[in-house]
Design an enzyme around this catalytic site. Structure first.
Site, short mmCIF file in Angstrom:
data_model
loop_
_atom_site.label_atom_id
_atom_site.label_comp_id
_atom_site.label_asym_id
_atom_site.label_seq_id
_atom_site.Cartn_x
_atom_site.Cartn_y
_atom_site.Cartn_z
N SER A 126 0.81 -1.21 0.00
CA SER A 126 0.00 0.00 0.00
C SER A 126 0.85 1.26 0.00
CB SER A 126 -0.93 0.01 1.21
OG SER A 126 -1.85 -1.05 1.15
N GLU A 162 1.28 -1.28 15.11
CA GLU A 162 1.72 0.09 14.82
C GLU A 162 2.41 0.76 16.01
OE1 GLU A 162 -1.72 -0.95 12.14
OE2 GLU A 162 -1.34 -1.06 14.30
N PHE A 184 -4.08 5.44 11.47
CA PHE A 184 -3.45 4.65 12.54
C PHE A 184 -2.26 5.39 13.16
CE2 PHE A 184 -4.85 0.60 10.09
CZ PHE A 184 -6.17 0.85 10.45
N HIS A 232 -2.46 7.54 2.76
CA HIS A 232 -3.91 7.46 2.58
C HIS A 232 -4.60 8.39 3.57
CE1 HIS A 232 -2.58 3.88 0.43
NE2 HIS A 232 -3.77 3.84 -0.15
#
Length: 326
Positions: A51, A72, A97, A123
């Protein structure tokens, strides 16, 4: 360090995504360039190497890449630890996130400890479309700019991101990069110079000046051109660095323009608009300010382009809002 087995920049998945998102390779390509030049860069991601394109870095420099999995918070803390050894870590995951879930780790392990970690939130805004509220990132600017000693950057296209990434190799403070999904329309040529904390001024208008960041810059640029064609004195400032904000550029525009319009793919509370408002209020400027973005609500679920049109973040919408202020 370890890397995930069988990562390949030649995989059908990566090639398919990269065909539709040409800026997807900027992060990996630039990190490869920095590593090859001798900079002690390393990279990590939270199961999103396709991604964000970091698969390209993992293939070329597997000993400098860490696949953290869906972890994360651990990724950010580990990056801070890596930085204490002299490395310059770049860690990437969805902006929703890294900008919210890992806020505590960024504050305590990275910024408070003054570690040169580069946090890549990709994103951003509403670019995840159908993924919905959990994946929309419309609060990350406000959370990140409230953390002391953390630089916050929102590049408008791949060329700008590449130039600022190159400079980040020797930048002393931690940085939060807020980038899109690789579909960024071209705004700048590849060799356009940029500087952290220094806005890119495309002109200041007597009637209105738009101050935009990230994906909004392209639409704002088209909107300004359309207004100028109608005889409106309009200007544009690309405020790619939201913190530290280029206060001089804001005040110059506020002293000349009747209206200042900020445009961002973010909640109007706490983001670029708020940063500009703080500067204008403290200086008691005479210009009127309109903040444009997501109006303190959870964004709808739809394809990104439809969302941009709905929230008037495309060129036509920005022009409509701008002319409405006049």
């Amino acid at each position: 360090m370890s890397s995930m087995a069988k990562l390949s920049a030649d995989s059908w998945q990566y090639r398919e995504v990269n065909t539709r998102a040409p800026s997807l390779s900027v992060l990996a390509d630039t990190l490869n360039e920095l590593a090859d030049a001798g900079h002690p860069v390393a990279a990590g991601t939270a199961d999103l190497q396709y991604s964000n394109g970091l698969v390209g870095f993992a293939q070329k420099h597997p000993d400098r890449f860490v696949q953290f999995g869906i972890s994360e918070q651990n990724m950010v803390s580990a990056a801070a630890g890596m930085a204490t050894t002299g490395m310059i870590p770049y860690v990437a995951t969805f902006a929703s996130f890294i900008g919210l879930l890992t806020c505590e780790q960024i504050r305590m392990d990275v910024a408070y400890c003054a570690q040169p970690v580069r946090l890549i939130g990709h994103h951003t805004g509403i670019s995840m479309g159908f993924y919905g509220t959990s994946h929309h990132a419309t609060e990350d600017i406000s959370t990140m700019r409230a953390i002391a000693d953390l630089t916050v950057v929102s590049p408008s296209d791949g060329a700008q991101f590449r130039q600022l990434l190159r400079q980040s190799a020797t930048y002393p403070q931690p940085i939060y990069f807020r980038i899109g999904r690789g579909h960024d329309p071209k705004v700048y040529e590849a060799d356009e110079p940029f500087e952290f904390g220094k806005a890119k001024i495309h002109g200041i208008g007597d009637d209105i000046t738009i101050i935009a960041c990230g994906m909004a810059v392209h639409g704002a640029k088209e909107a300004v051109a359309a207004m100028q064609a109608k005889g409106i004195s309009a200007g544009l400032i690309d405020m790619h660095t939201i913190k530290p904000l280029d206060e001089e550029a804001v005040l110059e525009a506020a002293q000349r323009s009747r209206v200042i319009l900020t445009v961002e793919e973010h909640n109007i509370l706490g983001g670029l608009g708020s940063a500009v408002a703080e500067v204008m209020a403290e200086a008691a400027t005479g210009a009127r300010l309109k903040r444009h973005g997501i109006m303190d609500e959870y964004a709808l679920i739809s394809p990104p382009r439809r969302l941009y049109a709905h929230y008037k973040l495309d060129a036509a919408g920005i022009q409509e809002v701008a002319e409405g202020q006049l």
